[in-house]
Design a protein around this motif. Structure first.
Motif, PDB file in Angstrom:
ATOM      1  N   VAL A  73     -17.416   1.157 -16.416  1.00  0.00           N
ATOM      2  CA  VAL A  73     -17.325   2.518 -16.948  1.00  0.00           C
ATOM      3  C   VAL A  73     -15.901   2.822 -17.393  1.00  0.00           C
ATOM      4  N   GLU A  74     -14.900   2.208 -16.737  1.00  0.00           N
ATOM      5  CA  GLU A  74     -13.513   2.414 -17.179  1.00  0.00           C
ATOM      6  C   GLU A  74     -13.224   1.655 -18.471  1.00  0.00           C
ATOM      7  N   MET A  75     -13.832   0.483 -18.644  1.00  0.00           N
ATOM      8  CA  MET A  75     -13.704  -0.225 -19.924  1.00  0.00           C
ATOM      9  C   MET A  75     -14.257   0.620 -21.063  1.00  0.00           C
ATOM     10  N   LEU A  76     -15.410   1.207 -20.834  1.00  0.00           N
ATOM     11  CA  LEU A  76     -16.018   2.001 -21.899  1.00  0.00           C
ATOM     12  C   LEU A  76     -15.202   3.263 -22.174  1.00  0.00           C
ATOM     13  N   HIS A  77     -14.717   3.888 -21.117  1.00  0.00           N
ATOM     14  CA  HIS A  77     -13.865   5.062 -21.292  1.00  0.00           C
ATOM     15  C   HIS A  77     -12.598   4.706 -22.067  1.00  0.00           C
ATOM     16  N   THR A  78     -12.000   3.555 -21.741  1.00  0.00           N
ATOM     17  CA  THR A  78     -10.778   3.124 -22.424  1.00  0.00           C
ATOM     18  C   THR A  78     -11.032   2.875 -23.904  1.00  0.00           C
ATOM     19  N   TYR A  79     -12.167   2.248 -24.203  1.00  0.00           N
ATOM     20  CA  TYR A  79     -12.514   2.050 -25.624  1.00  0.00           C
ATOM     21  C   TYR A  79     -12.555   3.382 -26.352  1.00  0.00           C
ATOM     22  N   ALA A 110      -6.496  -2.478 -32.882  1.00  0.00           N
ATOM     23  CA  ALA A 110      -6.876  -1.397 -31.963  1.00  0.00           C
ATOM     24  C   ALA A 110      -8.375  -1.106 -32.075  1.00  0.00           C
ATOM     25  N   THR A 111      -8.883  -1.076 -33.297  1.00  0.00           N
ATOM     26  CA  THR A 111     -10.319  -0.847 -33.492  1.00  0.00           C
ATOM     27  C   THR A 111     -11.131  -1.955 -32.827  1.00  0.00           C
ATOM     28  N   LEU A 112     -10.708  -3.197 -33.032  1.00  0.00           N
ATOM     29  CA  LEU A 112     -11.416  -4.324 -32.438  1.00  0.00           C
ATOM     30  C   LEU A 112     -11.278  -4.322 -30.915  1.00  0.00           C
ATOM     31  N   ALA A 113     -10.142  -3.894 -30.399  1.00  0.00           N
ATOM     32  CA  ALA A 113      -9.957  -3.818 -28.949  1.00  0.00           C
ATOM     33  C   ALA A 113     -10.952  -2.844 -28.339  1.00  0.00           C
ATOM     34  N   GLY A 114     -11.148  -1.716 -28.990  1.00  0.00           N
ATOM     35  CA  GLY A 114     -12.150  -0.767 -28.514  1.00  0.00           C
ATOM     36  C   GLY A 114     -13.546  -1.358 -28.565  1.00  0.00           C
ATOM     37  N   ASP A 115     -13.867  -2.000 -29.679  1.00  0.00           N
ATOM     38  CA  ASP A 115     -15.187  -2.628 -29.817  1.00  0.00           C
ATOM     39  C   ASP A 115     -15.419  -3.665 -28.723  1.00  0.00           C
ATOM     40  N   ALA A 116     -14.416  -4.495 -28.472  1.00  0.00           N
ATOM     41  CA  ALA A 116     -14.543  -5.568 -27.495  1.00  0.00           C
ATOM     42  C   ALA A 116     -14.649  -5.024 -26.072  1.00  0.00           C
ATOM     43  N   LEU A 117     -13.940  -3.943 -25.782  1.00  0.00           N
ATOM     44  CA  LEU A 117     -14.039  -3.338 -24.454  1.00  0.00           C
ATOM     45  C   LEU A 117     -15.425  -2.748 -24.219  1.00  0.00           C
ATOM     46  N   GLN A 118     -16.012  -2.186 -25.261  1.00  0.00           N
ATOM     47  CA  GLN A 118     -17.370  -1.653 -25.118  1.00  0.00           C
ATOM     48  C   GLN A 118     -18.351  -2.787 -24.793  1.00  0.00           C
ATOM     49  N   ALA A 119     -18.236  -3.882 -25.527  1.00  0.00           N
ATOM     50  CA  ALA A 119     -19.110  -5.029 -25.253  1.00  0.00           C
ATOM     51  C   ALA A 119     -18.878  -5.576 -23.852  1.00  0.00           C
ATOM     52  N   ALA A 120     -17.610  -5.648 -23.444  1.00  0.00           N
ATOM     53  CA  ALA A 120     -17.266  -6.178 -22.130  1.00  0.00           C
ATOM     54  C   ALA A 120     -17.828  -5.297 -21.011  1.00  0.00           C
ATOM     55  N   ALA A 121     -17.905  -4.001 -21.258  1.00  0.00           N
ATOM     56  CA  ALA A 121     -18.456  -3.096 -20.244  1.00  0.00           C
ATOM     57  C   ALA A 121     -19.889  -3.478 -19.895  1.00  0.00           C
ATOM     58  N   PHE A 122     -20.692  -3.743 -20.917  1.00  0.00           N
ATOM     59  CA  PHE A 122     -22.091  -4.085 -20.665  1.00  0.00           C
ATOM     60  C   PHE A 122     -22.231  -5.500 -20.114  1.00  0.00           C
ATOM     61  N   GLU A 123     -21.366  -6.397 -20.541  1.00  0.00           N
ATOM     62  CA  GLU A 123     -21.375  -7.739 -19.957  1.00  0.00           C
ATOM     63  C   GLU A 123     -21.045  -7.671 -18.467  1.00  0.00           C
ATOM     64  N   THR A 124     -20.094  -6.823 -18.117  1.00  0.00           N
ATOM     65  CA  THR A 124     -19.693  -6.677 -16.718  1.00  0.00           C
ATOM     66  C   THR A 124     -20.846  -6.151 -15.866  1.00  0.00           C
ATOM     67  N   ILE A 125     -21.588  -5.209 -16.393  1.00  0.00           N
ATOM     68  CA  ILE A 125     -22.749  -4.691 -15.664  1.00  0.00           C
ATOM     69  C   ILE A 125     -23.832  -5.750 -15.525  1.00  0.00           C
ATOM     70  N   LEU A 126     -24.141  -6.419 -16.610  1.00  0.00           N
ATOM     71  CA  LEU A 126     -25.272  -7.355 -16.626  1.00  0.00           C
ATOM     72  C   LEU A 126     -25.002  -8.608 -15.808  1.00  0.00           C
ATOM     73  N   THR A 127     -23.742  -8.918 -15.539  1.00  0.00           N
ATOM     74  CA  THR A 127     -23.404 -10.090 -14.728  1.00  0.00           C
ATOM     75  C   THR A 127     -22.973  -9.713 -13.318  1.00  0.00           C
ATOM     76  N   ALA A 128     -23.121  -8.456 -12.938  1.00  0.00           N
ATOM     77  CA  ALA A 128     -22.757  -8.020 -11.593  1.00  0.00           C
ATOM     78  C   ALA A 128     -23.657  -8.700 -10.559  1.00  0.00           C
ATOM     79  N   PRO A 129     -23.127  -8.997  -9.367  1.00  0.00           N
ATOM     80  CA  PRO A 129     -23.917  -9.672  -8.329  1.00  0.00           C
ATOM     81  C   PRO A 129     -24.858  -8.713  -7.597  1.00  0.00           C
ATOM     82  N   LEU A 130     -25.682  -8.031  -8.341  1.00  0.00           N
ATOM     83  CA  LEU A 130     -26.685  -7.113  -7.817  1.00  0.00           C
ATOM     84  C   LEU A 130     -28.026  -7.506  -8.410  1.00  0.00           C
TER      85      LEU A 130
END
Length: 294
Positions: A73-79, A110-130
């Protein structure tokens, strides 16, 4: 230091350490990784990830269970902050006391950094050990909060509202989407991380708490944009008036805004009483946010 301040700093430290572990592997596109880490690690209050951690704990889980969701959620907020600051949107030079991302790395990166952070946010959720179904529910929660019926939709309404006199209802709708939806997602994701089903009353309590603190948080932001300084805030102030934006302050005045903050803070605390096993920190956090000075 009281117990609340100790817990707040403990959570912030845990979040900082975990965020620092992302995007460290060298790659040909190093400038993009540097830009992502520059904004992600620039500090800030970390309110959204703290909400995820502490709602998980309040619902019977552990801080560690919710860490991937908190970082996501912080990655997405930062984006969203990187994109907000771009010349095509707010055209800001300062964020958290430092040059904005596009000032450091250029508008394209900067635009790409935001885009990449948004993608990373969902990757982080989907690979969480839950459990997979928990990750899927958390991912859906964040996606809905970020999209056209959430944060992005609110940002669009915000831009369209410049140089127009909006009604209080229009300002409330814009800010509920732009600010409130991501706060709500953080709270709900924390409860989900504890293994609570999506239809449990604890999820509903988290949503009501988030809606109330979201409104109080935005009103306080509007007040600080008028009463604070750039040095205190670490970002430009007074720009709402310069952009002729309708805000809670311009529509209600400072005194009435303070009254609404007090009402919404009380509503947030009431929403979680009796619904979650341990709400002391969350109640103290609501009070803390209501009185913040930056």
């Amino acid at each position: 230091m009281n117990q609340f301040q100790f817990e707040l700093q403990r959570c912030q430290g845990l979040i900082e350490v975990n965020l620092a572990s992302y995007f460290t592997k060298p790659a040909p596109q190093q400038k993009l990784l540097d830009a992502m880490r520059y904004s992600l690690l620039a500090g800030g209050k970390r309110i959204r990830p703290i909400l995820a951690l502490k709602f998980c704990e309040a619902a019977g889980g552990s801080l560690e269970q919710a860490l991937p969701y908190a970082c996501a959620v912080e990655m997405l907020h930062t984006y969203s902050l990187i994109h907000d600051d771009l010349p095509s949107i707010d055209n800001d030079d300062l964020r958290r006391g430092k040059p904005t991302n596009h000032k450091m790395f250029g508008e394209c990166t900067a635009t790409l950094a935001g885009d990449a952070l948004q993608a990373a946010a969902f990757e982080t959720i989907l690979t969480a050990p839950l459990p997979a179904e928990v990750n899927a529910a958390a991912g859906l929660t964040l996606a809905r909060a970020a999209g056209v019926l959430g944060m992005c939709g609110g940002q669009q309404l915000d831009m369209e509202g410049e140089n127009r006199t909006l009604t209080l209802k229009e300002v409330a709708r814009m800010n509920q989407l732009k600010t409130g939806c991501l706060l709500k997602a953080a709270c709900v994701m924390g409860v989900l991380a504890a293994g609570v089903p999506t239809d449990d009353p604890m999820v509903n309590a988290a949503e009501h708490y988030a809606k109330a603190i979201g409104l109080a948080f935005q009103i306080r932001d509007d007040m600080l944009n008028v009463t604070s300084t750039e040095e205190e805030m670490g970002k430009p102030v007074g720009n709402d008036a310069e952009s002729h934006k309708s805000t809670y302050v311009s529509l209600l005045g400072l005194d009435k805004c303070a009254n609404v903050i007090a009402q919404q803070t009380a509503a947030a605390k009431e929403a979680i009483q009796g619904c979650l096993p341990d709400v002391d920190f969350l109640c103290d956090l609501a009070d803390y946010l209501a009185g913040r000075e930056k």
